[in-house]
Design a protein around this motif. Structure first.
Motif, short mmCIF file in Angstrom:
data_model
loop_
_atom_site.label_atom_id
_atom_site.label_comp_id
_atom_site.label_asym_id
_atom_site.label_seq_id
_atom_site.Cartn_x
_atom_site.Cartn_y
_atom_site.Cartn_z
N ALA A 205 0.92 -1.14 -0.01
CA ALA A 205 0.01 -0.04 0.14
C ALA A 205 0.87 1.25 0.03
O ALA A 205 0.77 2.27 -0.70
CB ALA A 205 -1.04 -0.19 1.32
N CYS A 219 -6.02 0.31 -1.79
CA CYS A 219 -7.16 -0.28 -0.81
C CYS A 219 -7.18 -1.78 -1.51
O CYS A 219 -7.39 -2.82 -0.67
CB CYS A 219 -8.66 0.02 -0.79
SG CYS A 219 -8.77 1.40 0.40
N PRO A 227 -11.00 -4.70 3.87
CA PRO A 227 -9.92 -3.81 3.48
C PRO A 227 -10.44 -2.46 3.83
O PRO A 227 -9.42 -1.56 4.06
CB PRO A 227 -9.97 -3.82 1.95
CG PRO A 227 -11.31 -4.53 1.44
CD PRO A 227 -11.68 -5.41 2.55
N ALA A 228 -11.62 -1.96 3.96
CA ALA A 228 -11.83 -0.55 4.15
C ALA A 228 -11.49 -0.24 5.81
O ALA A 228 -10.75 0.92 5.92
CB ALA A 228 -13.38 -0.26 4.08
N ALA A 231 -7.72 -0.07 5.89
CA ALA A 231 -7.48 1.17 5.21
C ALA A 231 -7.22 2.24 6.15
O ALA A 231 -6.41 3.25 6.62
CB ALA A 231 -8.11 1.50 3.95
#
Length: 262
Positions: A205, A219, A227-228, A231
């Motif tokens: 990332a 992401c 993943p949100a 992140a």
């Protein structure tokens, strides 16, 4: 500089052992002039070795003073000082060690120490805080780009060199060399250099971010079923570590069918 000047002749003699310098020295016998030149040359060489020792203190401790001086003498023969500032004298040492067949542990330690020096020289930048993200509209997040501080480096070729360097700097025996593939994040915050090994997804990332990738792009590099949330956690940590100096979003796309305002 005029090639016939005393300064140019002295430089040629120091760097390449060019003949003819002794004849330019006034007074004394040939033996005396040669002795005086040798004193100057030794002082010059010792000063350069001192500069390299200041740039690579942990490597010097790890290999021993005499061995370090021998390595650096070989390096200086291959890479004589060419920059007006000795700050850059040791820039090529890690690659030279690699080309000279030195152990990977030494090469990695040298790469790590030089990276630390680069972070001290990097430009200052004022990090932003979470307020920079609170005003973003939901539709702006996919195009979000993060601007990282100049004093940040990602290294995937130094094994466990940071752990070994920390041990040597604290007066302990270095840990056993390990070649494991891990990406290290190095950054400067409040005039201190920090580092930590990154999980694989965070490394991907951050590499994407540093290359100008958008939020939607990096992401997709994150592990786990959510993943949100991952992140969000990374963003919070990056902000706390002072890694982000600005956020940018793409301008909204124009409407396909603008309304008639008349």
């Amino acid at each position: 500089m005029n090639a016939a000047s005393p300064q140019a002749a002295m430089q040629a003699w120091l760097l390449h052992a060019a003949p003819g310098m002794a004849a330019r020295i006034a007074g004394g016998s040939d033996v005396d002039r040669a002795h005086r030149l040798r004193i100057y040359a030794d002082a010059y060489r010792l000063r350069l070795l001192q500069v390299l020792a200041e740039d690579y203190p942990v490597l010097r401790k790890a290999v021993g003073g005499d061995a370090f001086d021998r390595l650096c003498t070989g390096y200086l023969s291959a890479h004589p000082s060419r920059h007006p500032s000795v700050r850059w004298l040791g820039a090529g040492l890690p690659d030279w060690l690699h080309g000279a067949g030195q152990p990977e542990a030494r090469v990695a330690l040298a790469r790590f120490e030089w990276a630390q020096g680069e972070l001290f020289d990097a430009a200052d930048a004022l990090p932003c805080d979470e307020a920079a993200l609170r005003t973003l509209q939901p539709e702006a997040w996919p195009s979000l780009r993060l601007e990282l501080i100049p004093a940040l480096r990602l290294h995937a070729d130094i094994g466990n060199a940071p752990d070994r360097a920390a041990a040597v700097a604290e007066g302990h025996a270095p840990a056993r060399w390990r070649r494991h593939r891990v990406t290290w994040l190095l950054w400067r915050q409040h005039w201190d250099v920090h580092w930590r090994a990154l999980p694989a997804d965070e490394a991907r990332a951050l590499a994407c971010v540093s290359a100008g990738g958008r939020f939607a792009d990096w992401c997709g590099e994150l592990a786990g079923p959510q993943p949100a949330l991952r992140a969000a956690g990374l963003l919070k940590r990056w902000l706390a570590d002072g890694l982000i100096i600005a956020v940018h979003t793409d301008p909204p796309a124009p409407a396909l069918f603008p309304s008639d305002s008349t």
